[in-house]
Motif scaffolding. Structure first.
Motif, mmCIF file in Angstrom:
data_model
loop_
_atom_site.group_PDB
_atom_site.id
_atom_site.type_symbol
_atom_site.label_atom_id
_atom_site.label_comp_id
_atom_site.label_asym_id
_atom_site.label_seq_id
_atom_site.Cartn_x
_atom_site.Cartn_y
_atom_site.Cartn_z
ATOM 1 N N TRP A 174 29.193 -0.682 57.070
ATOM 2 C CA TRP A 174 27.899 -0.334 56.643
ATOM 3 C C TRP A 174 27.234 0.344 57.794
ATOM 4 O O TRP A 174 26.473 -0.232 58.542
ATOM 5 N N HIS A 235 28.320 5.633 49.033
ATOM 6 C CA HIS A 235 27.033 5.297 49.636
ATOM 7 C C HIS A 235 26.068 6.409 49.258
ATOM 8 O O HIS A 235 26.467 7.392 48.647
ATOM 9 N N GLN A 272 22.818 3.218 47.607
ATOM 10 C CA GLN A 272 23.801 2.942 46.570
ATOM 11 C C GLN A 272 24.440 1.598 46.881
ATOM 12 O O GLN A 272 24.910 1.389 47.998
ATOM 13 N N LEU A 273 24.429 0.721 45.891
ATOM 14 C CA LEU A 273 25.010 -0.606 46.086
ATOM 15 C C LEU A 273 26.425 -0.455 46.650
ATOM 16 O O LEU A 273 27.297 0.109 46.004
ATOM 17 N N CYS A 274 26.626 -0.943 47.881
ATOM 18 C CA CYS A 274 27.899 -0.641 48.537
ATOM 19 C C CYS A 274 28.506 -1.898 49.137
ATOM 20 O O CYS A 274 29.260 -1.832 50.093
ATOM 21 N N HIS A 278 24.777 -3.785 52.052
ATOM 22 C CA HIS A 278 24.027 -2.644 51.537
ATOM 23 C C HIS A 278 22.580 -2.608 52.042
ATOM 24 O O HIS A 278 22.039 -1.534 52.311
ATOM 25 N N MET A 281 21.862 -0.987 56.070
ATOM 26 C CA MET A 281 22.493 0.284 56.386
ATOM 27 C C MET A 281 21.425 1.361 56.548
ATOM 28 O O MET A 281 21.364 2.328 55.791
HETATM 29 CU CU1 CUA Z 1 25.880 1.961 51.880
HETATM 30 CU CU2 CUA Z 1 24.542 0.938 50.362
#
Ligand code: CUA
Ligand code: HEA
Ligand code: HEA
Ligand SMILES: [Cu+2]
Lengths: 425, 284, 527
Positions: A174, A235, A272-274, A278, A281
């Motif tokens: 991240w 992302h 973006q849910l990563c 998340h 970041m």
């Molecule tokens: Cu990278 Cu949310």
């Protein structure tokens, strides 16, 4: 949005605003309020008042409609579109629901209303009335807001014309890696907020969660083309003040552009849910005038050269351990947790790990597959553990591996030299 | 619309435990499957147990429907329900196939060309041409399959099976039981032959280096034909049931909803997707 | 065999009555109870989320747990609460409204319902397993799992979620087919299509959409499964796949899905408005055509959920304009609702309040939806709390308000007893106030740049989140009142008449309350 900012420090602002919010609606509703009788009969009226409260409340709150301060042409376009469109829909809402409220008030059984029996528009005049909103809607969607939107998009998507500079952004869980291909500079940017702040063990700083170790430095008044890609999951790079948000898709390149008009520090974050990091970041961009930017470039290049030579020198265990400690707490901790404890089921513990407490080079000095150094340099495909050789310098890899082998109760006692790592790349 | 009713009483079946049994079976088998693919090998036991329950449930349920049918519970009004239901079920099957075919189209038209045409200075995949058939930048090398060998023969087989089913149905309408039985049997043989040939085709593909490791090409080959094959198998089982029933003297020109439904299923949810796979995957 | 002694008038007793139910009323009750239960479970999950968001910093949850919670919240609310509840309504009401003896395929009906509890258990198994140190918990990749590689690297929970989707898909599909068949084949003589109540129309169209998009969702989930475990490469760029392909497939399902959730509510609102305005339904034909238009358009606009994913310029422009077109048929509905109350003789019983609340809040959700597809500004809205606010206004302000209105409207019909009107109104007002308190601040947090899906936020968003969390807790608590009202009504509410409401129209109100176990065994004649 300054209001909100201030509100955190000064709660009275919030109070003041909510008082204002109240006053408006009182004034609208109060007159008719008195005319009605017992509580039960007032219900429809209350209903109307709630509508008015929404509408007038939102109208009063106009000052918080804005986005963060726009500093690029695209951001200014988007804020105009947003504010215009919000006005329009609030106008529609007020108009349509004023009619509703009127009807609710007027056509109550308790006030002696007689039900009609019509089931559709009857006269020509009524038909015209029924059709006109659609014409209005079409006008709004395709002309009033539609045409400027078209121009704005065309401008937004034109990333290449007259672009003077390219920056490549590579996202991975991240953190962000920024690269200036023309200058051959590359560095990684990660969150600078400490775990203590996040877990409420220390006071939160002013830029809590929106601060990084190495901000992206960009010159002002230049059209900069930004290329995006990712090494693992999707992302999304978002700085509200720039009005751009674009996904970084693994294996593909996406592009966007900015032209920052004002020097300053701008903050945003991954949108973006990563995965579990998340929220941690952040993106920080420091925009500076061309001369300072040039200066910074020169400085960064000198640093790069120094790092290059540092990889050649022999490092002591203590130096590596200190550096490793710093890196661990900045990057690895997001997954492997404090003290190398890991998260059962998701991220393996490093304390007592077989891999960490195993050999990493075979007798010919080659990487052992799935050994410690291999895992850190090459990651493991299909898992969140990524190949750190792409983002870390030789020194950093050497430091982190040495650190892990001699911390969290692991007592391997050995170490890796940056020069070894360099040879193994 | 309502004139087809022969009387005013719709057959509302009594409570039945088969649906719940099937659901329990589904649950257990999926649970087992999920465990199995997550390194818990014993999941397979659950999976098999679940599948057994599903088989028990479905055969019981279908058996019951056949009983009810034969004991004269169903009239044109009920038949219409089955027909409409089957028609919409087939529509959903087509949507299911459609998703896979559109995925293929997306890859061929958009994904590969985008992978190949990134900005020349920054491309992530230098030297990638992106021309179908291709397995993507990093896939293993392979020789694409030709359309005019087995695949073409297979297409003819299923077309023929469709025709033979229609012929069987004609036989039923003309009260020619022999023709019906023959038509069904031929369709089954053709279907089995198709599946057998498909297996040969897989072997051939593996020899040409087309595996799942050959990227998106292999992926599409095996998924499309695999999904189609599963439907085929289901269709063959249905046809077999029909054949058995035909031997037992079921069906006549008025009472033939089972036969009609399976014919539709076969022709629209098996044959047409199969031909589409041939056209869009192998041929074009 | 139980069947030998079971006759039509005496269903098997005890649990077997429900397990083997083929009676549409029994199944309707089952569906609705299940939906209600899931509403509270889904709500309880999100309460933990809002508690975490009350203050900046991580207090209660780890980020991974946070992601699981909102994923489960959304899946449970959408697929476990609203959709089953609406299916329950259709089960109970469609045969009554069109004068049919039952649903057309009663055993399929049972099948469709009894998948749901299993699916819910399957979804939740990994969530609970993690507390015993097994696996990494439930799916944490968002309700539509749109970030492929994240799905690929997720643990065991993702497989369970995929299988849950298959099961739910099967359930929705069987339910939908049943509705289509019932509506097309079971109408009483004289009940032509254009005489059907709007609720039936809305469900027919919903079923049609379900039949077309549910298989696509299942196909996408299947691809994900094979990519995860069987070596296919649909979504892997290095092997010629594309992560964006998953988003296309999923949103091709996902966008129609939001209308699937709302269509039943759109269908029943005119009934309620007409009843309490004591007027015939306004603009019947216009509403039928508008519903079809929305259905048709909904298949053509999916990419407005992916406007920041880097689509080509032409696609962005197309999806923007196409999406905006939906505002036109939707506004037809809004104006028909207005026509429905205009010059009526309105009274404001609880169902009416909820119906009006529906109009007011759905209006806000829809109008905010109108500005989202504008690509010039979508980059600022996308994946921010603006979106969260938008879709709770449609899902809760629309969907849940609609379901509540329906519940209060038909509860006396279902149970034969009236509910406590005073408490009903109280419930309405509490819900309205706290609902807005929860979701208005989220809009402004979003405008200010707060992304969604985050377990912890920067200090500039604290004020808005604090208000929103408080609102959410109070909203949750006020829903407990609903439980009390329903229980009280079922236990010892005063007897309801067959007509129930003074202005109620429709075949179901010609029957006694509660209707007998079997109704319309010989079809009524509709003029
Ligand atoms: Cu990278 Cu949310
Ligand atoms: C029931 C649910 C529901 C409904 C009905 C809608 C309705 C609409 N939604 Fe919404 N939407 C969601 C649920 C819903 N949405 C969800 C769940 C998401 C997020 C998914 C996720 O990311 O997790 C989402 C996200 C979403 C996006 C993606 C945003 C993003 O992520 O970037 C967009 C973009 O275009 C959008 C648009 C619309 C539009 C145009 C409508 C239209 O249908 C609205 C049409 C209606 C009107 C425009 C108003 C009606 C007219 C009047 C009131 C009268 C007008 C009068 C005059 C003109 C005089 N929605
Ligand atoms: C029908 C759909 C539906 C419904 C009804 C709701 C209802 C609610 N939702 Fe939901 N929500 C979604 C669908 C829905 N949501 C979807 C699709 C997402 C997107 C997920 C994703 O991004 O993947 C989402 C995401 C989402 C988020 C964003 C999470 C994030 O992005 O980080 C938030 C945050 O506030 C939220 C809040 C709420 C609240 C407070 C309610 C309340 O209205 C709930 C009220 C009900 C109850 C509370 C239950 C009743 C009471 C009890 C159980 C008693 C106990 C009470 C207490 C202890 C107080 N939801
Ligand atoms: Cu949408």
């Amino acid at each position: 949005m300054k209001l909100i900012d201030a509100a955190i420090h000064d709660e009275s602002v919030i109070k003041k605003r909510s008082i204002r919010l109240f006053c408006c609606s009182r004034r609208d509703g109060a007159a008719s309020f008195r005319e009605t009788g017992p509580i039960r009969k007032q219900l429809p009226l209350w209903f109307g008042m709630v509508f008015l409260l929404f509408v007038s409340g939102l109208a009063c709150a106009q000052s918080i409609w804005d986005f963060q301060e726009p500093v690029t042409p695209v951001a200014r376009d988007s804020i105009t579109a947003s504010v215009d469109f919000m006005r329009i829909i609030m106008g529609i809402y007020a108009a349509v629901f004023a009619i509703f409220a009127y009807s609710i008030f007027k056509h109550r059984k308790s006030s002696g209303a007689r039900p009609g029996a019509f089931t559709g528009p009857g006269t020509k005049w009524q038909w015209a009335l029924a059709i006109s909103p659609f014409l209005l809607l079409i006008y709004i969607d395709y002309i009033w807001m539609g045409i400027p939107a078209f121009h704005a998009i065309a401008q937004m998507e034109d990333t290449r014309t007259a672009a003077e500079m390219v920056v490549k952004v590579t996202a991975s869980q991240w953190k962000w890696q920024y690269e200036y291909p023309e200058e051959n500079i590359k560095f990684v940017s990660t969150i600078a907020t400490t775990q203590d702040q996040i877990h409420n063990r220390a006071a939160k700083g002013e830029h809590y969660l929106q601060e990084v170790d190495n901000p992206l430095i960009l010159p002002t008044n230049k059209k900069i083309r930004i290329l995006l890609t990712s090494t693992d999951v999707i992302h999304s790079w978002w700085v509200p003040s720039f009005g751009v948000k674009r996904d970084a898709v693994p294996g593909y390149l996406r592009e966007m552009w900015v032209n920052i008009e004002k020097p300053g520090i701008y903050r945003g974050q991954c949108a973006q849910l990563c995965g579990s990091g998340h929220a941690f970041m952040p993106i920080v961009v420091e925009a500076m005038a061309e001369p300072q930017f040039k200066e910074w470039l020169a400085q960064k290049k000198a640093q790069g050269a120094a790092a290059e030579s540092a990889a050649g020198k022999a490092w002591s265990r203590e130096e590596l351990m200190a550096k490793g400690d710093e890196i661990y707490n900045r990057i690895c901790i997001a997954c492997h947790q404090a003290g190398g404890a890991g998260l059962p089921g998701a991220f393996p513990a490093l304390a007592g790990s077989k891999i960490v407490n195993g050999p990493f080079l075979d007798k010919d000095g080659r990487l052992i597959k799935d050994g410690h150094l291999d895992r850190v340099m090459n990651g493991k495909a299909g898992t969140a553990m990524q190949a750190f050789k792409n983002t870390f310098s030789d020194v950093e890899i050497a430091a982190i591996v040495t650190y892990e082998r001699n911390s969290f109760g692991n007592h391997m006692g050995d170490m890796v030299q940056p020069a070894q790592v360099k040879a193994l790349r | 619309m309502n004139e087809t009713r022969c009387d005013n009483h719709y057959h509302v079946p009594l409570p039945s435990h088969y649906p719940v049994t099937i659901n329990l079976g589904l649950f257990i088998s999926l649970l087992g499957f999920a465990l199995r693919i997550n390194t818990i090998a014993s999941g397979i036991v659950l999976m098999l147990a679940g599948i057994a329950m599903i088989l028990y449930g479905t055969s019981g349920w279908i058996g019951k429907i056949i009983c009810e049918d034969e004991s004269g519970n169903y009239h044109p009004w009920e038949d219409r329900s089955f027909r409409i239901g089957m028609a919409y079920f087939i529509l959903s099957e087509l949507a299911f196939f459609g998703a896979f075919l559109l995925a293929l189209m997306y890859v061929r038209v958009f994904a590969l060309s985008e992978l190949a045409s990134m900005d020349a200075h920054f491309t992530l995949w230098p030297d990638f041409k992106g021309i179908w058939p291709s397995g993507g930048p990093k896939s293993q090398a392979f020789t694409p399959l030709g359309a005019w060998g087995l695949p073409a023969v297979n297409s003819i087989l299923i077309l023929a099976s469709a025709i033979s089913l229609i012929w069987a149905r004609k036989g039923l309408l003309a009260a020619n039981r022999g023709q019906m039985v023959a038509g069904l049997a031929i369709a089954i043989v053709l279907g089995v032959a198709f599946l057998f040939q498909q297996a040969m085709e897989y072997r051939h593909a593996a020899e040409l280096g087309v595996t799942l490791a050959s990227g998106i090409y292999g992926t599409n080959l095996y998924m499309l034909t695999g999904v189609h094959g599963v439907h085929m198998l289901a269709g063959i089982i249905m046809l077999a049931v029909l054949l058995l029933r035909a031997f037992h003297g079921h069906f006549n020109a008025e009472n033939r909803v089972g036969l009609d439904m399976v014919t539709w299923y076969w022709n629209f949810a098996v044959v047409i997707p199969g031909l589409l796979v041939f056209i869009y995957f192998y041929w074009l | 065999m139980t069947e030998a002694i079971t006759t039509h008038d005496h269903p098997p007793a005890g649990i077997m009555r429900w397990l083997t139910a083929t009676n549409h009323k029994d199944l309707g009750i089952l569906y609705m109870s299940f939906g209600g239960l899931m509403f509270f479970i889904g709500g309880a999950f999100i309460m933990a989320v809002r508690a975490e968001l009350l203050l900046p910093g991580l207090q209660l949850l780890s980020p991974g747990m946070y992601n699981q919670l909102f994923t489960l919240h959304a899946l449970i609310m959408v697929f476990g609460a609203i959709m089953p509840f609406a299916t329950g309504l259709n089960n109970y009401l469609i045969p009554l409204m069109i004068g049919a003896p039952d649903m057309a395929l009663p055993r399929v009906n049972n099948w469709g319902f009894w998948i749901l509890p299993f699916a819910a258990v399957l979804l939740l198994i990994p969530f609970f397993l993690q507390f015993f140190g097994i696996g990494s918990g439930a799916s944490a990749a968002g309700w539509v799992m749109h970030n492929t590689s994240l799905d690929l690297q997720s643990g065991i929970g993702m497989d369970f979620a995929i299988f849950t989707i298959h099961l739910l898909g099967l359930s929705s599909l069987t339910g939908a087919i049943n509705v289509v068949v019932t509506v097309l084949n079971m109408r009483a003589p004289g009940m032509t299509l254009m005489k059907m109540p709007l609720f039936v129309w809305a469900w027919l169209i919903t079923a049609f959409m379900l039949i077309l998009v549910i298989p696509v969702f299942s196909a996408a989930a299947t691809m994900l499964l094979t990519d995860r475990h069987f070596g296919t490469h649909f979504f892997d760029a290095a092997n010629g796949g594309d992560p964006i392909l998953l988003q296309h497939l999923i949103w091709f399902f996902g966008h129609p899905e939001v209308y699937i959730v709302l269509l039943p509510a759109w269908g029943l609102i005119p009934h309620i408005l007409a009843t309490f305005s004591r007027k015939p339904v306004y603009g019947y034909r216009a509403q039928v055509y508008a519903l079809w238009a929305i259905c048709f358009l909904s298949f053509l606009v999916w990419s407005h959920h992916m406007l920041t994913s880097g689509l080509p310029l032409a696609a962005e422009v197309y999806f923007m304009y196409a999406t905006m077109a939906i505002s036109i048929p939707t506004s037809v509905l809004v104006f028909c609702w207005l026509g429905a109350i205009w010059r009526g003789a309105m009274t404001f019983e609880t169902p009416m309040l909820f119906a009006l609340g529906f109009v007011a809040h759905f209006g806000m959700g829809a109008l905010t939806g109108m500005i989202l597809p504008d690509v010039a500004v979508n980059a600022q809205y996308h994946n921010s709390y603006v979106i969260v606010s938008h879709f709770h206004y449609t899902f809760f302000g629309g969907g849940i308000f609609g379901m509540m209105a329906a519940l209060y409207y038909w509860l006396p019909k279902f149970t034969g007893r009236m509910f406590d009107e005073k408490l009903g109104r109280l419930h309405f007002w509490l819900t309205v106030i706290f609902f807005n308190m929860t979701f208005i601040p989220q809009w402004f947090a979003g405008l200010d740049g707060m992304p969604r899906h985050i377990a912890d936020y920067a200090l500039r968003f604290s004020a808005m989140n604090f208000i929103s969390s408080l609102g959410a807790f109070l909203l949750g608590l006020s829903q407990l009142l609903l439980v009390y009202i329903v229980v009280k009504c079922v236990r010892n509410g005063p007897k309801a008449t067959g007509q129930v409401w003074e202005g109620a129209q429709g075949l179901e109100f010609t029957l006694p309350s509660p209707p007998p176990y079997h109704t319309f065994e010989t079809p009524p004649l509709v003029k």
